[in-house]
Design a protein around this motif. Structure first.
Motif, short mmCIF file in Angstrom:
data_model
loop_
_atom_site.label_atom_id
_atom_site.label_comp_id
_atom_site.label_asym_id
_atom_site.label_seq_id
_atom_site.Cartn_x
_atom_site.Cartn_y
_atom_site.Cartn_z
N ALA A 85 -72.77 74.07 38.85
CA ALA A 85 -73.97 74.88 38.72
C ALA A 85 -73.76 76.09 37.81
N GLY A 86 -72.54 76.26 37.28
CA GLY A 86 -72.28 77.37 36.35
C GLY A 86 -71.83 78.65 37.02
N ASN A 87 -71.31 78.57 38.24
CA ASN A 87 -70.82 79.76 38.94
C ASN A 87 -69.53 80.22 38.26
N VAL A 88 -69.59 81.36 37.57
CA VAL A 88 -68.45 81.85 36.78
C VAL A 88 -67.28 82.23 37.68
N PHE A 89 -67.57 82.83 38.82
CA PHE A 89 -66.50 83.26 39.72
C PHE A 89 -65.64 82.08 40.15
N ILE A 90 -66.26 80.98 40.57
CA ILE A 90 -65.52 79.81 41.02
C ILE A 90 -64.87 79.10 39.85
N ALA A 91 -65.57 79.03 38.72
CA ALA A 91 -65.00 78.38 37.54
C ALA A 91 -63.74 79.10 37.06
N ARG A 92 -63.78 80.43 37.06
CA ARG A 92 -62.60 81.19 36.63
C ARG A 92 -61.47 81.08 37.65
N ASP A 93 -61.82 81.07 38.92
CA ASP A 93 -60.79 80.88 39.95
C ASP A 93 -60.12 79.53 39.76
N ARG A 94 -60.89 78.51 39.50
CA ARG A 94 -60.32 77.17 39.31
C ARG A 94 -59.44 77.13 38.07
N LEU A 95 -59.88 77.74 36.99
CA LEU A 95 -59.08 77.78 35.76
C LEU A 95 -57.74 78.45 36.02
N PHE A 96 -57.76 79.55 36.76
CA PHE A 96 -56.51 80.24 37.07
C PHE A 96 -55.59 79.33 37.87
N ARG A 97 -56.12 78.67 38.88
CA ARG A 97 -55.29 77.81 39.73
C ARG A 97 -54.72 76.62 38.96
N LEU A 98 -55.52 76.06 38.06
CA LEU A 98 -55.02 74.95 37.25
C LEU A 98 -53.87 75.38 36.35
N SER A 99 -53.93 76.61 35.87
CA SER A 99 -52.91 77.11 34.95
C SER A 99 -51.67 77.65 35.65
N HIS A 100 -51.86 78.29 36.82
CA HIS A 100 -50.76 79.03 37.44
C HIS A 100 -50.47 78.64 38.88
N GLY A 101 -51.19 77.68 39.42
CA GLY A 101 -51.00 77.33 40.82
C GLY A 101 -51.94 78.13 41.71
N ASP A 102 -51.80 77.92 43.00
CA ASP A 102 -52.75 78.50 43.95
C ASP A 102 -52.39 79.89 44.44
N GLU A 103 -51.35 80.50 43.87
CA GLU A 103 -50.96 81.85 44.26
C GLU A 103 -50.94 82.74 43.04
N GLY A 104 -51.49 83.95 43.14
CA GLY A 104 -51.43 84.84 42.00
C GLY A 104 -52.38 86.02 42.10
N PHE A 105 -52.64 86.60 40.94
CA PHE A 105 -53.49 87.79 40.81
C PHE A 105 -54.38 87.52 39.61
N SER A 106 -55.65 87.22 39.86
CA SER A 106 -56.50 86.67 38.80
C SER A 106 -57.51 87.63 38.21
N ALA A 107 -57.96 88.65 38.97
CA ALA A 107 -59.08 89.43 38.47
C ALA A 107 -59.01 90.90 38.89
N LEU A 108 -59.40 91.74 37.95
CA LEU A 108 -59.53 93.18 38.14
C LEU A 108 -61.02 93.50 38.17
N VAL A 109 -61.48 94.11 39.25
CA VAL A 109 -62.91 94.28 39.48
C VAL A 109 -63.26 95.77 39.53
N PHE A 110 -64.29 96.15 38.78
CA PHE A 110 -64.74 97.54 38.75
C PHE A 110 -66.07 97.69 39.49
N GLY A 111 -66.24 98.82 40.14
CA GLY A 111 -67.50 99.11 40.79
C GLY A 111 -68.55 99.52 39.78
N THR A 112 -69.80 99.20 40.06
CA THR A 112 -70.90 99.57 39.17
C THR A 112 -72.16 99.80 39.98
N ALA A 113 -73.08 100.57 39.41
CA ALA A 113 -74.39 100.78 40.02
C ALA A 113 -75.45 99.88 39.39
#
Length: 292
Positions: free
Chosen positions: A74-102
């Motif tokens: 369905a184009g969910n970027v959060f899940i797609a990027r999580d899957r890309l990370f796991r395919l490249s590096h396995g199921d353990e790691g540090f994938s995203a830096l998140v900033f707060g916004t209004a």
């Protein structure tokens, strides 16, 4: 470069995990209080660690594989990027830096204008359960950014649309004395390029000569492998760019060290810093410094 955004805080850090149970046990052994499991409506689940400064860690596991498959389709970027990370590096790691916004919608428009958007915005809600069992609904809106030189790591802004009115004080009290996020450390070549992406998201100027930026609540730095090794007495992760270490502020370094020793957690001291190497359920190196 666009610098119209206010200086933003780090909101949270995403740590993929193969098993939420293993992540919960590992973080608990490190002296962190772990929140009850939160279930996303797109196949993933988390067990967050909240700090008194408003930041949190998000250990993330796939709880419903079919739901995650549907989200990717369905184009969910959060899940797609999580899957890309796991395919490249396995199921353990540090994938995203998140900033707060209004205003995630404005962020999304800005990312598109600068050519760094990672895809469509995501809005969702999930149940939030406090330590006393009381529940409420938490709602979020996310805007995603990435660039080719950041590899499989990505960044996004998070607008908290509805914040549950629950007492989190018990969740923010940790046996290791951690109260805040001090720094996020990445490793890689061409650190200036990655900082040039992250700085506008954080709403600050990149201190390229220092290989760092200062957000509203913590430092983000990119070190080459040899500098990372000197800083943490650990080998840098493989790859041209990786989110690699998280530094926390604690009330007493001596007390934190005593707790780690009693729990038989592998760690070492380098200067005024305690370092715990990555382990299953802990996708990055953790460092502890005493609050000044």
């Amino acid at each position: 470069m666009i610098h119209t955004n206010p200086i933003r805080p780090i909101d949270h850090l995403v740590l993929p995990a193969a098993s939420l149970e293993v992540a919960r046990a590992r973080l608990g052994a490190l002296g962190f209080t772990v929140a009850p499991t939160g279930v996303h409506p797109f196949g993933t689940e988390n067990a967050c660690v909240y700090f008194a400064d408003g930041t949190f860690l998000e250990p993330l596991a796939v709880g419903d594989a079919q739901g995650a498959d549907a989200a990717v389709s369905a184009g969910n970027v959060f899940i797609a990027r999580d899957r890309l990370f796991r395919l490249s590096h396995g199921d353990e790691g540090f994938s995203a830096l998140v900033f707060g916004t209004a205003d995630a919608a404005s962020d999304h428009a800005d990312f598109r204008a600068r050519g760094v958007s990672a895809g469509d915005m995501l809005s969702f809600s999930r149940d939030f359960v406090g330590p006393d069992g009381k529940s409420d609904t938490a709602s979020f809106r996310l805007a995603f950014a990435t660039a080719g030189h950041t590899g499989d790591a990505f960044s996004f802004t998070c607008e908290r649309i509805n914040v549950p009115e629950l007492d989190r004080s018990a969740l923010q009290a940790h046996a290791n004395g951690a109260t805040r996020l001090v720094a996020v450390t990445a490793t890689g070549t061409g650190p200036g390029e990655w900082l040039e992406l992250i700085a506008p998201i954080a709403g600050v100027e990149a201190r390229v000569a220092e290989h760092s930026i200062r957000t509203a609540n913590a430092t983000v730095e990119v070190l080459d492998g040899s500098v990372f090794a000197d800083r943490f007495d650990l080998a840098a992760p493989d790859g041209p760019f990786r989110l690699a270490a998280i530094t926390f502020g604690v009330e007493s370094l001596a007390a934190a060290e005593a707790m780690l020793r009693e729990a038989a957690i592998l760690h070492h001291r380098i200067g005024d810093r305690l370092v715990v190497p990555p382990a299953p359920g802990q996708g990055a190196a953790f460092a502890f410094e005493e609050n000044s």
